[in-house]
Design a protein around this motif. Structure first.
Motif, PDB file in Angstrom:
ATOM      1  N   PRO A 463      38.572  42.697  38.368  1.00 52.19           N
ATOM      2  CA  PRO A 463      39.987  42.350  38.471  1.00 52.19           C
ATOM      3  C   PRO A 463      40.325  41.047  37.742  1.00 52.19           C
ATOM      4  O   PRO A 463      39.435  40.269  37.392  1.00 52.19           O
ATOM      5  N   TYR A 464      41.636  40.820  37.584  1.00 55.65           N
ATOM      6  CA  TYR A 464      42.135  39.675  36.831  1.00 55.65           C
ATOM      7  C   TYR A 464      43.141  38.922  37.696  1.00 55.65           C
ATOM      8  O   TYR A 464      43.982  39.539  38.374  1.00 55.65           O
ATOM      9  N   LYS A 465      43.062  37.577  37.639  1.00 58.47           N
ATOM     10  CA  LYS A 465      43.979  36.770  38.437  1.00 58.47           C
ATOM     11  C   LYS A 465      44.344  35.515  37.650  1.00 58.47           C
ATOM     12  O   LYS A 465      43.482  34.900  37.006  1.00 58.47           O
ATOM     13  N   GLU A 466      45.619  35.146  37.682  1.00 60.26           N
ATOM     14  CA  GLU A 466      46.074  33.932  36.999  1.00 60.26           C
ATOM     15  C   GLU A 466      47.211  33.304  37.795  1.00 60.26           C
ATOM     16  O   GLU A 466      48.247  33.948  38.038  1.00 60.26           O
ATOM     17  N   ARG A 631      65.633  32.249  31.650  1.00 59.98           N
ATOM     18  CA  ARG A 631      64.453  31.469  32.038  1.00 59.98           C
ATOM     19  C   ARG A 631      63.957  31.976  33.393  1.00 59.98           C
ATOM     20  O   ARG A 631      64.032  31.287  34.418  1.00 59.98           O
ATOM     21  N   ASN A 632      63.489  33.190  33.421  1.00 62.78           N
ATOM     22  CA  ASN A 632      62.919  33.777  34.624  1.00 62.78           C
ATOM     23  C   ASN A 632      61.457  33.357  34.752  1.00 62.78           C
ATOM     24  O   ASN A 632      60.761  33.189  33.747  1.00 62.78           O
ATOM     25  N   LEU A 633      61.009  33.203  35.993  1.00 66.88           N
ATOM     26  CA  LEU A 633      59.690  32.634  36.263  1.00 66.88           C
ATOM     27  C   LEU A 633      58.754  33.668  36.880  1.00 66.88           C
ATOM     28  O   LEU A 633      59.186  34.542  37.645  1.00 66.88           O
ATOM     29  N   PHE A 634      57.456  33.510  36.554  1.00 66.46           N
ATOM     30  CA  PHE A 634      56.408  34.382  37.074  1.00 66.46           C
ATOM     31  C   PHE A 634      55.261  33.520  37.577  1.00 66.46           C
ATOM     32  O   PHE A 634      54.965  32.469  37.008  1.00 66.46           O
ATOM     33  N   ASP A 635      54.588  33.996  38.624  1.00 69.75           N
ATOM     34  CA  ASP A 635      53.439  33.266  39.146  1.00 69.75           C
ATOM     35  C   ASP A 635      52.495  34.247  39.844  1.00 69.75           C
ATOM     36  O   ASP A 635      52.872  35.378  40.191  1.00 69.75           O
ATOM     37  N   ASN A 636      51.262  33.797  40.027  1.00 70.30           N
ATOM     38  CA  ASN A 636      50.254  34.537  40.804  1.00 70.30           C
ATOM     39  C   ASN A 636      50.117  35.991  40.349  1.00 70.30           C
ATOM     40  O   ASN A 636      50.242  36.939  41.127  1.00 70.30           O
ATOM     41  N   ILE A 637      49.857  36.145  39.047  1.00 67.42           N
ATOM     42  CA  ILE A 637      49.653  37.477  38.478  1.00 67.42           C
ATOM     43  C   ILE A 637      48.265  37.967  38.872  1.00 67.42           C
ATOM     44  O   ILE A 637      47.258  37.263  38.703  1.00 67.42           O
ATOM     45  N   HIS A 638      48.212  39.184  39.387  1.00 66.04           N
ATOM     46  CA  HIS A 638      46.937  39.721  39.877  1.00 66.04           C
ATOM     47  C   HIS A 638      46.859  41.204  39.527  1.00 66.04           C
ATOM     48  O   HIS A 638      47.782  41.972  39.848  1.00 66.04           O
ATOM     49  N   VAL A 639      45.784  41.593  38.852  1.00 67.57           N
ATOM     50  CA  VAL A 639      45.546  42.995  38.519  1.00 67.57           C
ATOM     51  C   VAL A 639      44.201  43.389  39.114  1.00 67.57           C
ATOM     52  O   VAL A 639      43.198  42.697  38.910  1.00 67.57           O
ATOM     53  N   ALA A 640      44.190  44.502  39.849  1.00 70.87           N
ATOM     54  CA  ALA A 640      42.957  44.914  40.531  1.00 70.87           C
ATOM     55  C   ALA A 640      42.823  46.432  40.474  1.00 70.87           C
ATOM     56  O   ALA A 640      43.825  47.156  40.458  1.00 70.87           O
ATOM     57  N   PRO A 641      41.586  46.934  40.470  1.00 67.38           N
ATOM     58  CA  PRO A 641      41.376  48.387  40.411  1.00 67.38           C
ATOM     59  C   PRO A 641      41.762  49.065  41.715  1.00 67.38           C
ATOM     60  O   PRO A 641      41.691  48.483  42.793  1.00 67.38           O
ATOM     61  N   ILE A 642      42.176  50.314  41.582  1.00 64.99           N
ATOM     62  CA  ILE A 642      42.419  51.181  42.736  1.00 64.99           C
ATOM     63  C   ILE A 642      41.496  52.372  42.595  1.00 64.99           C
ATOM     64  O   ILE A 642      41.438  53.001  41.531  1.00 64.99           O
ATOM     65  N   ALA A 643      40.756  52.695  43.641  1.00 61.06           N
ATOM     66  CA  ALA A 643      39.846  53.840  43.586  1.00 61.06           C
ATOM     67  C   ALA A 643      40.647  55.120  43.451  1.00 61.06           C
ATOM     68  O   ALA A 643      41.603  55.360  44.201  1.00 61.06           O
ATOM     69  N   ALA A 644      40.302  55.945  42.469  1.00 62.30           N
ATOM     70  CA  ALA A 644      41.020  57.196  42.229  1.00 62.30           C
ATOM     71  C   ALA A 644      40.892  58.116  43.437  1.00 62.30           C
ATOM     72  O   ALA A 644      39.824  58.244  44.036  1.00 62.30           O
ATOM     73  N   GLU A 645      41.991  58.744  43.797  1.00 63.12           N
ATOM     74  CA  GLU A 645      41.977  59.661  44.942  1.00 63.12           C
ATOM     75  C   GLU A 645      41.396  61.007  44.544  1.00 63.12           C
ATOM     76  O   GLU A 645      41.559  61.448  43.412  1.00 63.12           O
TER      77      GLU A 645
END
Length: 645
Positions: A463-466, A631-645
């Motif tokens: 996963p990715y986190k920033e 000027r829209n703001l973004f924070d705490n971006i997180h991408v994580a895998p989901i187990a395929a059903e």
């Protein structure tokens, strides 16, 4: 009868062998134009991923690009004056986003850094700049504001990095220029700000080839303003054939003018290949454009493939460095095709026209050019072959007459030093292989640079986190590749660091290069079943988090939230679900989440599932965030895998 046939066949072989011999005579009295160097164009976000490499590998790649007598050894570097609008493979940030910033321009992006690194390795490298698109506040690409914006780019380079830029390409990339604007706005503004020594190249057009010389005849004042005339893709684009008919050879008027002629952007193909559109084609093209057109400056787009594979034009350039998270890079054969010229001649050398030509008059597959150092008498001859060829080289008066050093490249191996040759009464004879590059020279000191084996290639971290907490304000975070607009780190009042889209309005586009809205990409093209989360604060318009990026004009799966609390789940332009949040508080931060699991897609706001759909669309792709021109703001971006059903 059989004996006679054998003898006749033998005679044919002898005659064929004689026909396949070329004599090249070098003479210091040969007239020719001054060689101005081989360069590269860092633009269109092509260098984006290089800047994020670990320092060791980043420095190695830069050495391969710019260190003299080591690798490609680029002698000229032209960079994009960023605008915040898409210019090919992304958008590069502007040093002046709003008119107010003219009072305090910012050294945004990586082009200033790249120029400084090039100069660090080669203090003689020639620097140049050119816009693709323009910020909205310019109003008109040929206005006083445009001149102010371009000149402020030189000012930032000088004050922030100590760089004196040598040239300005006084045009819009591939869209030409206005000579009256140059005379009445750009040149006076340059002079007024202390840049009177900066030279101007124009028209950088991609349609009206060589017609500018007619303008020079009508208006002599224009002629004196332009120090070099350059065009893009003089030898044509598709089908990228060295003998294609879809080209734009220099007119006799241009060649007889005496004004330097430039191929100010050429090639734009993959250096990983040898045949086809690769390294061998590049070497043939460089020889052709001097021999046929008397072009003395040749610039390729792009120096380095720092482009995500899912973006257009991946695998383009001389060296690949597109995965900074792994540190892996690849030195392609085109580096050594370039080295056959750059390591054996420097700007200021002089071509010997009588020693430049085709090996076979019917094709440019085989050709040769020759240059000399007017100060020392050193010389170099670069030969590219089509068929196997016997060459006789004769060294005349005024040139060094010692050992002849020989370097060779083939598909099997590139830039290999051969055994030196000894002149016999001022001549040598040598048989050259088919489809190969050779340099014969009186010079020494060349090297096939190497740092050993780079780190292995690895997938993007998952996963990715920033959370952006490790950055200072005004930076581009690691691995984010802006495609439209500009996303940079921002200190939220009374809060921590976050990411802001800072471009307030759409600018003047390059070739009407319209994209849906400001957005930035990150991640891996092979990401499939995953969730993406992010906190958002809306100044206006709307924001998106997205995944399974499929098309730069349509994005992919899009979870959208507006400032007035409306939400929408889209596949590209198709709305899959939509609704309204009651009692929405626009001044608060909100948490967005989208889950992509096989054909199941769900959208959440502040922990509440608001959409759940089934759709067969976009099985995999990178992640992205998007915003309107606010000027829209973004924070705490997180991408994580989901187990395929």
């Amino acid at each position: 009868m059989k004996k006679a046939t054998f003898c006749f066949a033998a005679m044919l072989v002898i005659v064929s062998s004689i026909q396949a011999q070329t004599t090249i005579v070098l003479n210091a009295n040969n007239k020719g134009r001054v060689f101005e160097g081989i360069g590269a164009v860092s633009a269109g976000a092509s260098t984006r991923n290089l800047v994020d490499y670990p320092e060791k590998q980043r420095s190695e790649v830069l050495d391969f690009l710019f260190r003299p007598k080591f690798g490609a050894g680029f002698q000229h570097l032209k960079v994009e004056i960023g605008s915040g609008e898409n210019s090919t493979c992304g958008s590069e940030p502007s040093h002046v986003v709003t008119r107010e910033e003219l009072l305090d321009p910012k050294p945004r992006g990586y082009e200033f850094w790249l120029m400084a690194e090039a100069r660090k390795r080669n203090p003689k490298v020639i620097l140049d700049c050119l816009p693709w698109a323009y910020p909205y506040w310019i109003g008109n690409r040929f206005s006083q504001e445009s001149a102010d914006w371009m000149v402020s780019f030189l000012d930032v380079a000088k004050k922030q990095y100590g760089l004196d830029i040598d040239w300005v390409s006084a045009a819009q990339n591939e869209n030409g220029t206005d000579l009256n604007w140059i005379a009445n706005h750009l040149r006076p503004t340059l002079n007024a700000h202390g840049f009177s020594k900066v030279k101007l190249q124009a028209p950088d057009d991609d349609s009206k080839f060589w017609q500018v010389f007619d303008e020079f005849e009508k208006h002599r004042a224009f002629d004196s303003l332009i120090s070099a005339v350059g065009y893009h893709y003089i030898d044509g684009r598709e089908p990228w054939d060295i003998d294609q008919k879809n080209n734009h050879p220099a007119t006799e008027k241009a060649k007889e003018s005496g004004k330097p002629l430039w191929a100010s952007e050429e090639w734009s193909q993959s250096g990983q290949e040898w045949e086809g559109k690769g390294a061998l084609y590049l070497a043939r093209l460089m020889n052709k454009l001097y021999t046929r057109d008397r072009i003395t400056k040749f610039e390729i787009w792009c120096p380095v493939d720092g482009i995500y594979d899912q973006i257009i034009w991946p695998n383009t350039g001389a060296i690949q460095a597109d995965s900074p998270w792994s540190g892996h890079y690849t030195v392609w054969p085109s580096v050594w095709a370039l080295a056959h010229t750059t390591q054996f001649a420097e700007p200021g050398w002089v071509y010997m026209d009588a020693a430049c030509g085709q090996l076979n008059a019917d094709t440019w597959r085989g050709s040769h050019v020759a240059m000399r150092n007017p100060k020392t008498g050193d010389w170099s001859v670069i030969i590219v072959t089509g068929e196997k060829r016997r060459v006789k080289l004769a060294i005349g008066n005024g040139l060094k007459n010692g050992p002849v050093y020989l370097w060779k490249s083939t598909e099997k191996e590139q830039f290999i030093r051969q055994k030196p040759l000894r002149l016999n009464k001022g001549t040598i004879e040598i048989t050259l292989e088919a489809d190969a590059i050779y340099t014969l020279t009186s010079t020494t000191g060349q090297t096939k640079g190497s740092f050993g084996t780079p780190p292995e290639s690895k997938p993007f971290s998952f996963p990715y986190k920033e959370d952006f907490s490790s950055y200072k304000p005004g930076q581009t975070p690691l691995y984010f590749s802006d495609q439209k607009g500009t996303f940079e780190t921002y200190q939220y009042p009374n809060g921590g660091m976050c990411l802001a889209q800072i471009v307030p309005d759409q600018g003047i586009l390059w070739y009407n290069n319209w994209l849906l809205k400001p957005h930035t990409l990150f991640g891996d093209a092979n990401w499939q079943n995953y969730s993406i989360d992010g906190d958002v604060l809306l100044e206006g318009g709307d924001v998106e988090i997205g995944g399974r990026y499929a098309d730069r004009n349509k994005l992919g799966l899009r979870w959208i939230l507006t400032r007035d609390g409306r939400w929408q789940l889209n596949w590209q332009y198709t709305t899959l679900a939509s609704g309204q949040i009651e009692d929405f508080q626009p001044s608060n931060w909100h948490h967005l989440r989208m889950e992509m699991n096989g054909d199941q897609v769900a959208g959440f706001v502040d922990g509440h599932k608001l959409a759940a759909v089934t759709i067969k669309a976009g099985s995999k792709g990178m992640a992205f965030i998007a915003s309107t021109y606010n000027r829209n703001l973004f924070d705490n971006i997180h991408v994580a895998p989901i187990a395929a059903e």
